[in-house]
Design an enzyme around this catalytic site. Structure first.
Site, short mmCIF file in Angstrom:
data_model
loop_
_atom_site.label_atom_id
_atom_site.label_comp_id
_atom_site.label_asym_id
_atom_site.label_seq_id
_atom_site.Cartn_x
_atom_site.Cartn_y
_atom_site.Cartn_z
N TYR A 128 35.37 40.98 43.16
CA TYR A 128 36.53 40.19 42.72
C TYR A 128 37.72 40.49 43.63
O TYR A 128 38.40 39.57 44.12
CB TYR A 128 36.87 40.54 41.26
N SER B 225 46.10 37.87 42.73
CA SER B 225 46.06 38.89 41.67
C SER B 225 46.63 40.17 42.25
O SER B 225 46.66 40.35 43.48
CB SER B 225 44.61 39.11 41.26
P1 NDP Z 1 40.57 31.60 32.51
O1 NDP Z 1 39.14 32.04 32.50
O2 NDP Z 1 41.26 31.43 31.22
O3 NDP Z 1 40.71 30.25 33.35
C1 NDP Z 1 39.96 30.01 34.51
C2 NDP Z 1 40.01 28.53 34.83
O4 NDP Z 1 39.28 28.29 36.02
C3 NDP Z 1 39.39 27.68 33.73
O5 NDP Z 1 40.21 26.57 33.50
C4 NDP Z 1 38.07 27.25 34.33
O6 NDP Z 1 37.73 25.94 33.87
C5 NDP Z 1 38.41 27.20 35.80
N1 NDP Z 1 37.23 27.31 36.64
C6 NDP Z 1 36.37 28.35 36.75
N2 NDP Z 1 35.38 28.03 37.60
C7 NDP Z 1 35.61 26.77 38.01
C8 NDP Z 1 34.93 25.86 38.88
N3 NDP Z 1 33.80 26.22 39.51
N4 NDP Z 1 35.46 24.64 39.08
C9 NDP Z 1 36.59 24.26 38.45
N5 NDP Z 1 37.28 25.07 37.62
C10 NDP Z 1 36.78 26.29 37.40
O7 NDP Z 1 41.30 32.68 33.41
P2 NDP Z 1 42.81 32.78 34.00
O8 NDP Z 1 43.69 31.73 33.50
O9 NDP Z 1 43.17 34.19 33.83
O10 NDP Z 1 42.49 32.56 35.55
C11 NDP Z 1 43.26 31.73 36.39
C12 NDP Z 1 43.47 32.44 37.72
O11 NDP Z 1 44.27 33.60 37.51
C13 NDP Z 1 42.18 32.94 38.36
O12 NDP Z 1 42.23 32.65 39.75
C14 NDP Z 1 42.22 34.44 38.13
O13 NDP Z 1 41.50 35.13 39.09
C15 NDP Z 1 43.72 34.70 38.20
N6 NDP Z 1 44.19 35.95 37.60
C16 NDP Z 1 44.03 36.20 36.26
C17 NDP Z 1 44.50 37.38 35.71
C18 NDP Z 1 44.33 37.71 34.27
O14 NDP Z 1 44.49 38.87 33.86
N7 NDP Z 1 44.05 36.77 33.40
C19 NDP Z 1 45.21 38.36 36.52
C20 NDP Z 1 45.35 37.99 37.91
C21 NDP Z 1 44.85 36.84 38.41
P3 NDP Z 1 36.28 25.42 33.48
O15 NDP Z 1 35.48 26.60 33.04
O16 NDP Z 1 36.55 24.44 32.38
O17 NDP Z 1 35.77 24.76 34.71
#
Ligand code: NDP
Length: 241
Positions: free
Chosen positions: A146, A133
């Site tokens: 975070y 990020s």
């Molecule tokens: P979302 O919340 O839409 O997606 C997060 C994903 O992570 C979901 O598919 C969730 O699936 C999965 N996840 C969370 N915890 C677990 C776990 N314990 N085991 C397996 N899967 C897990 O957010 P984003 O798409 O935004 O996030 C994706 C990445 O991008 C993250 O690493 C985030 O930090 C990073 N990011 C996001 C930004 C933004 O503005 N959106 C900016 C910069 C970085 P489920 O709950 O079904 O398990």
């Protein structure tokens, strides 16, 4: 030529869901991991294995990778994308929320890496893309823990890259800015969530379509194995920080 296996964590929403679509359309067999597998099933993709795995469970992660390798062949690309952002302040946030972020954002990346890395080193081929990020190289109010986890992703990625560069394995970091995903929704502090929405209004109320981040990951991967985009930052043009 047959396309290699791509493993994507957090494929049930946000960036991971778009990456699943993009790499599927590029012709790769996929292992798609998350806890809400029904959301992955709904994508209706063929040539995929879907597994309900919590990335903090190292054994379950390894088993799903082994199963996919047995069916599709070695892992060509792992995208450690799963993550959580529980914004808060150190003095009043429930430490359980810190621990959740540390477990998913750091240990999850380590578990994924461990499940593929030895085979990649042996084969002298393979790519890992870790989703960090902008909060992984600069700080933001309310993002202390975070940000600590994402600085951690940068640190472990660069260390690994240095250690295994000689084996021709790529370790790449993709750092998005604000995007339209579910990420903010898990933050429990309503005031912080409201302030985030106000900040987003400076960009016209819409940040970045996650599709662009998925395409960026494909672009990084699509370069020849001999060249590495070590780090890439992608953000809305109107994001001010
Ligand atoms: P979302 O919340 O839409 O997606 C997060 C994903 O992570 C979901 O598919 C969730 O699936 C999965 N996840 C969370 N915890 C677990 C776990 N314990 N085991 C397996 N899967 C897990 O957010 P984003 O798409 O935004 O996030 C994706 C990445 O991008 C993250 O690493 C985030 O930090 C990073 N990011 C996001 C930004 C933004 O503005 N959106 C900016 C910069 C970085 P489920 O709950 O079904 O398990």
């Amino acid at each position: 030529m047959e396309k290699g296996l791509v493993v994507i964590t957090g494929a049930s929403s946000g960036f991971g869901k778009e990456m699943a679509r993009v790499f599927h359309d590029a012709g790769h067999p996929l292992l798609l991991i998350a806890r809400r597998t029904e959301l992955i099933e709904a994508l209706n993709l063929d040539n995929v294995m879907i597994r309900k795995v919590d990335v903090t469970d190292a054994d379950a992660f390894q088993s799903s990778v082994n199963e996919a390798v047995a069916q599709f062949g070695p892992v060509d690309l792992l995208i450690n994308n799963a993550g959580v952002m529980l914004l808060g302040n150190i003095w009043n946030q429930d430490p359980q929320e810190w621990q959740t972020m540390i477990n998913v954002n750091v240990s999850g990346v380590l578990n994924g890496t461990r499940s593929v890395i030895e085979s990649m080193i042996e084969r002298e081929s393979g790519t890992i893309i870790n989703i960090s990020s902008i909060a992984g190289f600069k700080t933001f109010t309310n993002h202390a823990v975070y940000s600590a986890t994402k600085y951690g992703v940068h640190a472990l990625s660069e260390t690994l890259r240095q250690e295994i560069s000689g084996s021709n394995v790529r370790v790449l970091v993709l750092s998005p800015g604000a995007a339209e995903t579910e990420l903010l929704s898990h933050t429990s502090n309503q005031k912080i969530k409201d302030d985030y929405v106000v900040w987003k209004d400076t960009m016209g109320g819409y940040s970045m379509d996650p599709r662009h981040v998925a395409n960026a990951a494909l672009m990084m991967f699509s370069l020849p194995q001999e060249v590495s985009i070590r780090e890439l930052v992608i953000a809305p043009t109107k994001q001010d920080n």
